[in-house]
Design an enzyme around this catalytic site. Structure first.
Site, mmCIF file in Angstrom:
data_model
loop_
_atom_site.group_PDB
_atom_site.id
_atom_site.type_symbol
_atom_site.label_atom_id
_atom_site.label_comp_id
_atom_site.label_asym_id
_atom_site.label_seq_id
_atom_site.Cartn_x
_atom_site.Cartn_y
_atom_site.Cartn_z
ATOM 1 N N TYR A 139 0.782 -1.238 0.191
ATOM 2 C CA TYR A 139 0.439 0.287 0.049
ATOM 3 C C TYR A 139 0.970 0.651 -0.262
ATOM 4 O O TYR A 139 1.445 1.430 1.125
ATOM 5 C CB TYR A 139 -0.835 -0.084 1.399
ATOM 6 C CG TYR A 139 -2.069 1.571 1.343
ATOM 7 C CD1 TYR A 139 -2.796 1.726 0.714
ATOM 8 C CD2 TYR A 139 -1.809 2.140 2.267
ATOM 9 C CE1 TYR A 139 -3.777 2.666 1.077
ATOM 10 C CE2 TYR A 139 -2.110 3.848 2.587
ATOM 11 C CZ TYR A 139 -3.536 3.594 1.335
ATOM 12 O OH TYR A 139 -4.336 4.568 1.995
ATOM 13 N N ASP A 234 8.871 2.875 0.057
ATOM 14 C CA ASP A 234 8.492 3.636 0.570
ATOM 15 C C ASP A 234 8.418 3.159 2.168
ATOM 16 O O ASP A 234 8.112 2.280 2.479
ATOM 17 C CB ASP A 234 6.701 3.153 0.501
ATOM 18 C CG ASP A 234 6.173 3.428 1.147
ATOM 19 O OD1 ASP A 234 5.922 4.415 2.362
ATOM 20 O OD2 ASP A 234 4.358 3.287 0.706
ATOM 21 N N LYS A 262 3.981 9.269 8.759
ATOM 22 C CA LYS A 262 4.370 8.541 10.287
ATOM 23 C C LYS A 262 4.750 8.765 11.202
ATOM 24 O O LYS A 262 4.826 10.350 11.387
ATOM 25 C CB LYS A 262 3.968 6.962 10.116
ATOM 26 C CG LYS A 262 2.998 6.661 9.100
ATOM 27 C CD LYS A 262 1.896 5.095 9.322
ATOM 28 C CE LYS A 262 1.191 5.113 7.984
ATOM 29 N NZ LYS A 262 0.691 4.315 7.095
#
Ligand SMILES: *Cc1c(COP(=O)(O)O)cnc(C)c1O
Length: 423
Positions: A139, A234, A262
């Site tokens: 994702y 990522d 995050k």
């Protein structure tokens, strides 16, 4: 008077602002959080839970971490947004580029989605090529071109291919199986000159937790170099999570571009992408690749992120998280074995995956073969005992430094009880 849940459904789709917050797939109302401290959160009904979601990754020190809160409180008095440059951003960029091996320059954005979307644009602008490779089950946020064969909430809700994404938007996105080096080499042999970049989660943490096999990441590095394509890691979850320098430090594979999010916001909205200078200098105002943001480099988010990263540098945070993660995984492994429950437990450091499967889980296909129903039962049984796991088998179980030995032992005790009555 109607309940919060009733009110929520009237004014917000599914009653939530992000699908992963919905507990619909486990047949429950979402938890509406009232407050959270350390490893625990309390909902609007006053129910307390040991939290293994940790805001899906950002909270490596747990909730309401006092040193971060203090810095943020100080910063608020100086203004909350300027839309102009600050020394704070410079300092933060210096901190990030020192910490993460591949970063020579960095650009701040407001979310992980923005980071990956912008990195893809940059890779295309730099290479003047159009095709990208992503892996099934990874994702990378919800931008059009990456919203195909995706993990996380999209997979949970049965829409790894989203409506509203045109075939045009994904026509240059090639999807390959995670951990399949041969498939990557084959595609490069065929389209190598047209491929701008590979984007990959160096540890796949949005289809449960799937580790890269030995040589997978190095193989991606080799083939991209050979064909002059870029390798994008990522590291929105893994950055500052699995090691101070992220998965690239852990595995010793250095990508061309890295996406962060995050943890680097310390609980506030942020994202970042960066890499080699010659690539980053393609970005506006220096170069022709346009990307902008009103709130980018927001002083509140930067302050929280900076304090978090500074504290991560001190002490033995990663050793501690590794041993806590191992303790939990080994404990569960033993329990499952003693009860004869077929479980695959994956993990790196503070990231853990639990699959009800007899087969080793190393790619999306195997993830899908594991029992969703059994995981959901496991989730519900845990919640009854005050332990909050992700409500989907396609998410990762997170621990923070706030999870104490006592918390872990309590969790294992609950797991022992739950699996006791399994059959
Ligand atoms: C969470 C996540 C994103 C998206 O970040 P947002 O801040 O939710 O937009 C991208 N990539 C990975 C690997 C993620 O885990």
């Amino acid at each position: 008077m109607s309940s919060i849940w009733e009110r929520a459904q009237k004014v917000m789709p599914g009653g939530v602002n992000s699908p992963v917050r919905s507990f619909a797939k486990v047949g429950m109302e979402p938890i509406f959080v009232e407050s959270a401290h350390g490893a625990y959160l309390t909902d609007e009904r006053g129910q307390k839970y040991l939290d293994y979601i940790c805001s899906w990754g950002p909270l490596i020190f747990g909730h309401s971490y006092e040193p971060v809160i203090e810095k943020v409180a100080e910063c608020l008095r100086k203004g909350t947004s300027f839309g102009l440059a600050t020394a704070l951003e410079v300092e933060f960029a210096e901190l990030l580029t020192r910490a993460v091996p591949s970063l020579e320059m960095v650009r701040l954005v407001n979310s992980g989605t923005e980071a990956t979307m912008s990195a893809i644009r940059l890779a295309r602008g730099f290479t003047r090529r159009e095709k990208i490779i992503k892996f099934a089950g990874c994702y990378h946020g919800h931008s059009n071109e990456l919203l195909v064969a995706t993990g996380s909430g999209a997979l949970t809700f049965g829409s790894p291919e989203s409506a509203g994404v045109t075939s045009h938007a994904v026509q240059d996105t090639l999807v390959l199986p995670y951990n399949d080096r041969k498939a990557v080499e084959k595609v490069f042999a065929e389209y190598g000159e047209d491929i701008a970049a590979i984007i990959v989660e160096p540890i796949a943490a949005n289809m449960g937790l799937v580790s890269p096999q030995e040589g997978f990441l190095a193989g991606l590095r080799r083939v991209t170099k050979e064909y002059k394509a870029l390798l994008i890691f990522d590291e929105v979850i893994t950055g500052f999570r699995v090691a101070y320098g992220g998965a690239q430090e852990l595995y010793g594979v250095i990508p061309d571009l890295t996406c962060l999010g995050k943890i680097i916001g310390g609980g506030f909205p942020i994202g970042a992408y960066g890499g080699r200078k010659e690539i980053m200098e393609m970005i506006s105002p220096l170069g022709p690749v346009y990307q902008a943001g009103t709130l980018s480099g927001n002083p509140v988010a930067v302050t929280a992120g900076m304090e978090t990263i500074r504290l991560l540098k001190q002490g033995h945070v990663y050793d501690q998280l590794q041993s806590k993660g191992d303790y939990l995984r080994n404990g569960l492994r033993q329990i499952a074995k003693s009860k004869g429950v077929k479980l695959q437990i994956t993990g790196v450091g503070s990231l853990t995956g639990v699959f009800f499967s007899e087969e080793i889980v190393d790619c999306y296909e195997k993830v899908l073969k594991a029992s969703k129903e059994l995981y959901q039962n496991f989730f519900r049984a845990n919640l009854k005992k005050g332990i909050l796991l992700p409500p989907s088998p396609y998410e990762t179980i997170f621990i923070s430094t706030a999870h104490t030995q006592e918390d872990l032992d309590g969790t294992l005790e609950v797991w022992n009880g739950v699996l006791n009555t399994w059959k």
